[in-house]
Design an enzyme around this catalytic site. Sequence first.
Site, PDB file in Angstrom:
ATOM      1  N   GLY A  76     -47.645  25.686  82.906  1.00 12.65           N
ATOM      2  CA  GLY A  76     -47.076  25.045  84.088  1.00 12.65           C
ATOM      3  C   GLY A  76     -47.643  25.730  85.321  1.00 12.65           C
ATOM      4  N   GLY A  83     -43.270  22.866  71.217  1.00 13.81           N
ATOM      5  CA  GLY A  83     -43.888  21.695  71.818  1.00 13.81           C
ATOM      6  C   GLY A  83     -43.981  21.876  73.320  1.00 13.81           C
ATOM      7  N   ILE A  84     -44.416  20.817  73.960  1.00 18.49           N
ATOM      8  CA  ILE A  84     -44.592  20.840  75.410  1.00 18.49           C
ATOM      9  C   ILE A  84     -43.466  20.038  76.049  1.00 18.49           C
ATOM     10  CG2 ILE A  84     -46.130  20.246  77.319  1.00 18.49           C
ATOM     11  CD1 ILE A  84     -48.462  20.432  75.317  1.00 18.49           C
ATOM     12  N   SER A 144     -40.609  33.689  91.392  1.00 16.26           N
ATOM     13  CA  SER A 144     -41.840  32.906  91.226  1.00 16.26           C
ATOM     14  C   SER A 144     -41.716  31.478  91.739  1.00 16.26           C
ATOM     15  CB  SER A 144     -42.188  32.849  89.729  1.00 16.26           C
ATOM     16  OG  SER A 144     -41.172  32.131  89.034  1.00 16.26           O
ATOM     17  N   SER A 153     -47.110  31.379  85.711  1.00 16.26           N
ATOM     18  CA  SER A 153     -46.568  32.584  86.345  1.00 16.26           C
ATOM     19  C   SER A 153     -45.944  33.560  85.356  1.00 16.26           C
ATOM     20  CB  SER A 153     -45.524  32.173  87.390  1.00 16.26           C
ATOM     21  OG  SER A 153     -44.449  31.522  86.743  1.00 16.26           O
ATOM     22  N   SER A 197     -44.053  28.307  90.131  1.00 19.10           N
ATOM     23  CA  SER A 197     -43.626  28.066  88.745  1.00 19.10           C
ATOM     24  C   SER A 197     -43.019  26.673  88.669  1.00 19.10           C
ATOM     25  CB  SER A 197     -42.638  29.144  88.292  1.00 19.10           C
ATOM     26  OG  SER A 197     -41.503  29.187  89.134  1.00 19.10           O
ATOM     27  N   GLU A 226     -40.430  28.821  74.604  1.00 12.21           N
ATOM     28  CA  GLU A 226     -41.710  29.285  75.163  1.00 12.21           C
ATOM     29  C   GLU A 226     -42.925  28.503  74.665  1.00 12.21           C
ATOM     30  OE1 GLU A 226     -42.011  33.535  74.877  1.00 12.21           O
ATOM     31  OE2 GLU A 226     -40.155  33.851  75.970  1.00 12.21           O
ATOM     32  N   TYR A 259     -32.920  45.336  86.603  1.00 16.35           N
ATOM     33  CA  TYR A 259     -34.317  44.982  86.879  1.00 16.35           C
ATOM     34  C   TYR A 259     -35.022  46.223  87.394  1.00 16.35           C
ATOM     35  CZ  TYR A 259     -38.145  41.961  88.533  1.00 16.35           C
ATOM     36  OH  TYR A 259     -39.353  41.335  88.723  1.00 16.35           O
TER      37      TYR A 259
END
Lengths: 562, 562
Positions: B138, B274-275, B207, B141, B211, B270, B478
């Site tokens: 996509g 599939g897409i 992102s 990112s 993204s 992920e 984070y």
Amino acid sequence: MTIDRTSLRWNGWGPTNQHDALPKGAPAWDWIADALGMTAPLPQTPAKDISTCTLPASGLDGETRLSLERIVGANQVHTGDYERAFHTRGKSYHDLLHLRAGDLSNAPDAVVYPRSADETQALVEIAAASNIVLVPYGGGSSVVGGVTGREADETRICISVDTTLMASVLNVDDTAMTATAQAGIYGPALDKALAAHGVRLGHYPQSFEYSTLGGWVAARGAGQNSNRYGKAEKWLVSASVATPTGTWRTEATPASAAGPNLNQLLAGSEGTLGIITEATFKLHDVPETEDYRGYLFRTFAEGREAIRRIVQTEVPVAMLRLSDADETFFFRTLSSAGKEPGVKDHLTDAYLRLRGYADKPCVLLTGMEGDAANVSHARDRAARIIAASGGMHVGKSPGANWKAGRFHGPMVRDPMMDHGLGVDTLETSTFWPNIEHLHSCVTKALQDAITETLTDDRQRGIVMAHISHSYADGASLYFTFVFPRRLDGGLEGEVEQWLTIKRAASDAILANGGTISHHHGVGTDHAPWLGQEKGPLGMQMLDAIKKTIDPKGIMNPGKLLS
Amino acid sequence: MTIDRTSLRWNGWGPTNQHDALPKGAPAWDWIADALGMTAPLPQTPAKDISTCTLPASGLDGETRLSLERIVGANQVHTGDYERAFHTRGKSYHDLLHLRAGDLSNAPDAVVYPRSADETQALVEIAAASNIVLVPYGGGSSVVGGVTGREADETRICISVDTTLMASVLNVDDTAMTATAQAGIYGPALDKALAAHGVRLGHYPQSFEYSTLGGWVAARGAGQNSNRYGKAEKWLVSASVATPTGTWRTEATPASAAGPNLNQLLAGSEGTLGIITEATFKLHDVPETEDYRGYLFRTFAEGREAIRRIVQTEVPVAMLRLSDADETFFFRTLSSAGKEPGVKDHLTDAYLRLRGYADKPCVLLTGMEGDAANVSHARDRAARIIAASGGMHVGKSPGANWKAGRFHGPMVRDPMMDHGLGVDTLETSTFWPNIEHLHSCVTKALQDAITETLTDDRQRGIVMAHISHSYADGASLYFTFVFPRRLDGGLEGEVEQWLTIKRAASDAILANGGTISHHHGVGTDHAPWLGQEKGPLGMQMLDAIKKTIDPKGIMNPGKLLS
């Protein structure tokens, strides 16, 4: 606090010694007979006594019995009639038809009560090695055929695994606001143990008194206050599951991007992957205060719109429950049947007529729980939205009445079934723009199918519905239907009558954008419709998981994936 | 609004023509050099120009090319150097090490841009028939190696499938408050299209600008306002996915007990199944108002406690972001480097000292969004809890500053990498009682591992962290770490330095109760740790699903399941 099986009805709801919810001679009987177009007095259709029922012989051989006893002890392996009859089926209308007719052909060969996760795992491993079928059984309150002991075509030994001796709260973490409990704990015992810490899970299904933590997770259930506490898949944090491939400890994290979260595969797996032995779940403080009250709407659509706006405006509510006009009328009439209206009732009616709510009003119950600040904030905001949507406040008593009887609905079913009446419920959910459409399609499908099954054309069914769980994008619809039973074809005829109605409703749900179940689950009853909802790829995935974890298909066969 | 690939950095973050976030000669450079124990001036380590890089020859044969062109048209099949270089890797520090060194060995053989779900499905079917590897791409990112074109040991033809021509919003339903869009739409284009209807998804990851919707779902991502809008798995309603076994339309329902909800298998898959071609997601009204402001705490623990109480008291916040003392100090010093403190600064410092916040304070940013009533209710409740937890209000400017730069963090990385500095981030989550423990374990693991990789004992790393996503039961952590790069071992040595640090941190996370990722995903970088988190049964289930839907393993091999 585990409930002794002999104190519970094996072929009905609740304790054997319960107060009769609709005693003989109650004025409501005449009204119901009239509403269904039946002639009073209603027929007598009592359930068979267990002493007159015949069970198939237990197929449990001595060697297998010994291997089970080595795990759980001799006292926890049962092959007696009452235990086997008790674990033959769940509590659906369909189940009760069979049980009340004395059909115990689905009785398991034995009932085993493991006392720990380790015992359960050992049990599952022995069963896997010997190709023995296991049916996980908590409260046994499934209304979709989720705990049937022996499926019709099953030739293997079938054992019902009753989890209710695993009933301890193991840990309460009041910082993370999570607790871990054994899966066989009943609702009231769990609530009491948590209340001692000032917290609650907040999962109060109508079956609360007779269902267990593990069952709530397995069935992806919802409590009556799900707006606040969430469905099982929301409050489940993690679990331990005894499976044929070993103990499955699901991942435990507040949130993660470590691939799919497999707790979401467990929620709704209905015992087909393994037996849930422990579950960790989210807690809330026992609410500082609560506020339950009632409102009337002139139409179902106006009430639905009020719910949508309240939820989408993020007003923190615990419950929003809107009965359609028929349900509002039914319960109002049932509770007042045989009572002479007094001056106050006449004045109330006159006022409702004046305000335009007298025709066929719909009642909305609202419930807020939490700390005082949140509750008062929520109540005020909800009240404003309700007023703007055409609702009229009718005070706290409808809320209090509902709360007092919130778990008693199923107790009315037994006396009705004693009088030739069928009563069943089913439920679905859909997105907001589709609510009225689905409501009318399913109502019509039910009415038509009931009529189709009746031979006397004066007779008819009663179909009513409510919204009881709502989300930003849509809501559930819960249907209750009452009908004159066909008594001329024996058990087979009665099952066929029920199937005709059930099929019509299920087809209507799937054809009109509903899910086959919002919180009852799939079991055997909804399995034929699951493929239509999940699609071929979805079913392939579910099958693949099942075959991986349970290659011999010993875990609750015939349920969920038929 | 799809972004032309030639206008974007193929080996860095953002547009080619962007303003330099840390220009040459900026005073911050000296301060950073000093903080890392490096001698100024910092080394020059520029990235290679693409004209000096060599790509492996494309293995796309004429017949395969023709079959692809038949589906998407000749213009949408690319084998040119820039397209292949652009799609070689994602945007992790590890990726950038390779790209900046001119290592394009992972370049896909071709890049294909389908324009519809049908084209994508046809593409996947041809790939399945011919055993061609597809890598869904996509925005590209990924910071975990989720879009690497050709894995090291892959011998099949590899095609990067760029989804960004599928960039339309297909439907906005302002009653259900859901919308459906094609998966390749970028964040800003989606936001703009929805804003025209007065609504938003509200998913704003760092992102965001680079993204796509499909990537957010595939990676199970989180936006900076996840407290209000939820992680991808929360806002995802349903999706269409082009898989080797056919088109997978996930179930669409507000809530259901029809078995496990398979949308939860898609979120975090992920691209290995599939897409994603289309996704339906929840909407919120564009907030009537918002309130972002800052508070200081004397300790991280006090700030953490304030967040816990705010979330557990169900105060409706959009964001709570608490930096630890090192992060607070780092950004404060970085932004003031080279500026002479004025009278106001001295007075501020004096006041903070007096109040006890001068030593090593931690900054908390709070964000509320929604209608005016909810926002003012939330702000007041949060402020009371913060004050009771030891926080001091420092006004709206920290909130405004953060908002202004909320997407710019990654843009500082490129100039730092130009100056011999390594910078990477990683993230996790855990339950509330474990936050400080995990924070200190991972911080120490990072510091020790960085030190271990350095030969000059005056040098050291900077490690800092924040909480940016919080839940009733826990929160994310984070970590950002900056370190002097080992420049003596070439690319291999640099990768080994990064791996040493990454391994230490990942081991520390798993050993101390964290998840391997809260929102970055698994990709290739975290795949070695996934089994430890999911357990053997969990991995077996994921493998079984993968083999069922993608038996040849053509979909994004090497990611998620290594």
